[in-house]
Scaffold this motif. Structure first.
Motif, short mmCIF file in Angstrom:
data_model
loop_
_atom_site.label_atom_id
_atom_site.label_comp_id
_atom_site.label_asym_id
_atom_site.label_seq_id
_atom_site.Cartn_x
_atom_site.Cartn_y
_atom_site.Cartn_z
N CYS A 34 0.85 -1.20 0.00
CA CYS A 34 0.00 0.00 0.00
C CYS A 34 0.88 1.24 0.00
O CYS A 34 1.11 1.85 1.04
CB CYS A 34 -0.99 -0.01 1.17
SG CYS A 34 -0.25 -0.09 2.80
N GLY A 35 1.41 1.55 -1.15
CA GLY A 35 2.20 2.77 -1.29
C GLY A 35 3.57 2.72 -0.63
O GLY A 35 3.93 3.66 0.06
N GLY A 36 4.31 1.67 -0.81
CA GLY A 36 5.64 1.56 -0.23
C GLY A 36 5.69 0.88 1.13
O GLY A 36 6.75 0.57 1.62
N SER A 37 4.54 0.68 1.73
CA SER A 37 4.44 -0.05 3.00
C SER A 37 3.58 -1.29 2.75
O SER A 37 3.15 -1.53 1.63
CB SER A 37 3.78 0.81 4.07
OG SER A 37 4.57 1.93 4.37
N PHE A 38 3.32 -2.03 3.80
CA PHE A 38 2.45 -3.21 3.70
C PHE A 38 1.32 -3.06 4.70
O PHE A 38 1.55 -2.93 5.90
CB PHE A 38 3.25 -4.49 3.97
CG PHE A 38 4.35 -4.69 2.98
CD1 PHE A 38 4.09 -5.21 1.73
CD2 PHE A 38 5.65 -4.31 3.26
CE1 PHE A 38 5.09 -5.37 0.80
CE2 PHE A 38 6.66 -4.46 2.35
CZ PHE A 38 6.38 -4.99 1.11
N CYS A 39 0.09 -3.05 4.19
CA CYS A 39 -1.10 -2.91 5.04
C CYS A 39 -1.62 -4.30 5.42
O CYS A 39 -1.64 -5.21 4.58
CB CYS A 39 -2.18 -2.12 4.31
SG CYS A 39 -1.74 -0.39 4.10
N ILE A 40 -2.06 -4.43 6.65
CA ILE A 40 -2.59 -5.69 7.17
C ILE A 40 -4.08 -5.49 7.42
O ILE A 40 -4.48 -4.64 8.21
CB ILE A 40 -1.88 -6.09 8.48
CG1 ILE A 40 -0.36 -6.10 8.29
CG2 ILE A 40 -2.40 -7.44 8.96
CD1 ILE A 40 0.42 -6.17 9.59
N THR A 41 -4.90 -6.28 6.71
CA THR A 41 -6.35 -6.16 6.81
C THR A 41 -6.95 -7.53 7.11
O THR A 41 -6.58 -8.52 6.48
CB THR A 41 -6.94 -5.63 5.49
OG1 THR A 41 -6.28 -4.40 5.16
CG2 THR A 41 -8.43 -5.39 5.59
N LEU A 42 -7.86 -7.58 8.07
CA LEU A 42 -8.51 -8.85 8.39
C LEU A 42 -9.52 -9.21 7.31
O LEU A 42 -10.30 -8.38 6.87
CB LEU A 42 -9.21 -8.75 9.75
CG LEU A 42 -8.26 -8.67 10.95
CD1 LEU A 42 -9.04 -8.44 12.22
CD2 LEU A 42 -7.41 -9.92 11.06
N LYS A 43 -9.47 -10.48 6.88
CA LYS A 43 -10.40 -10.97 5.85
C LYS A 43 -11.50 -11.83 6.45
O LYS A 43 -12.46 -12.16 5.77
CB LYS A 43 -9.64 -11.79 4.80
CG LYS A 43 -8.73 -10.94 3.94
CD LYS A 43 -8.03 -11.78 2.91
CE LYS A 43 -9.00 -12.25 1.86
NZ LYS A 43 -8.35 -12.96 0.76
N SER A 44 -11.33 -12.25 7.70
CA SER A 44 -12.35 -13.06 8.36
C SER A 44 -12.41 -12.64 9.82
O SER A 44 -11.62 -11.82 10.27
CB SER A 44 -12.01 -14.56 8.22
OG SER A 44 -10.85 -14.88 8.96
N SER A 45 -13.32 -13.17 10.55
CA SER A 45 -13.60 -12.89 11.97
C SER A 45 -14.61 -11.77 12.07
O SER A 45 -15.01 -11.17 11.06
CB SER A 45 -12.33 -12.55 12.77
OG SER A 45 -11.97 -11.19 12.65
N LYS A 46 -15.02 -11.44 13.28
CA LYS A 46 -16.01 -10.39 13.46
C LYS A 46 -15.46 -9.01 13.09
O LYS A 46 -16.21 -8.06 12.96
CB LYS A 46 -16.55 -10.40 14.89
CG LYS A 46 -15.55 -10.02 15.95
CD LYS A 46 -16.19 -10.09 17.32
CE LYS A 46 -15.21 -9.72 18.41
NZ LYS A 46 -15.82 -9.79 19.73
N HIS A 47 -14.15 -8.92 12.89
CA HIS A 47 -13.52 -7.65 12.51
C HIS A 47 -13.15 -7.62 11.02
O HIS A 47 -12.28 -6.83 10.62
CB HIS A 47 -12.28 -7.40 13.37
CG HIS A 47 -12.59 -7.35 14.83
ND1 HIS A 47 -13.27 -6.31 15.42
CD2 HIS A 47 -12.34 -8.24 15.82
CE1 HIS A 47 -13.41 -6.54 16.70
NE2 HIS A 47 -12.86 -7.71 16.97
N LYS A 48 -13.81 -8.44 10.23
CA LYS A 48 -13.54 -8.54 8.79
C LYS A 48 -13.55 -7.15 8.14
O LYS A 48 -14.43 -6.34 8.39
CB LYS A 48 -14.60 -9.42 8.13
CG LYS A 48 -14.40 -9.61 6.65
CD LYS A 48 -15.48 -10.51 6.09
CE LYS A 48 -15.30 -10.68 4.59
NZ LYS A 48 -16.30 -11.57 4.03
N GLY A 49 -12.51 -6.87 7.33
CA GLY A 49 -12.39 -5.60 6.63
C GLY A 49 -11.62 -4.53 7.38
O GLY A 49 -11.29 -3.49 6.82
#
Length: 114
Positions: A41-56
């Motif tokens: 994500c623009g020179g860095s690395f973004c961590i996003t949840l794809k599952s669980s109640k916090h998806k997205g």
């Protein structure tokens, strides 16, 4: 003309190498069993949840600090508290570490590449 073509070919090969995926990119199984996607994500690395109640929810952002070493911030999705974070890859595992108070108190998790 031939030297111009050689220069273009060399530049193309260089750009293809630069575009190769970093080892941290991809889907990871967190220690709690959720799936986290790590992407550029623009020179860095973004961590996003794809599952669980916090998806997205984006839970971190890290930058490469050397071969298989990363540093940035990581957020606990349960508490919304953000910590100084580090990650290191060994084979198909990613050891994530979040710290407060200048590294005095830390928690670690081991994630597995999917």
């Amino acid at each position: 003309m031939l030297s111009r073509l050689s220069l273009i070919a060399a530049a193309t090969l260089f750009m293809a190498g630069a575009a190769a995926a970093d080892p941290i990119e991809g889907n990871w199984r967190t220690q709690s069993g959720a799936t986290a996607a790590i992407s550029n994500c623009g020179g860095s690395f973004c961590i996003t949840l794809k599952s669980s109640k916090h998806k997205g929810k984006q839970i971190g952002k890290m930058s490469a600090q050397g071969e298989s070493e990363y540093a940035g911030s990581i957020t606990d999705p349960e508490t919304d508290k953000t910590y100084s974070g580090k990650g290191s890859i060994s084979g198909s595992t990613l050891k994530m570490k979040g710290c407060v108070l200048g590294g005095l108190i830390c928690k670690s998790q081991t994630w597995t590449k999917l």
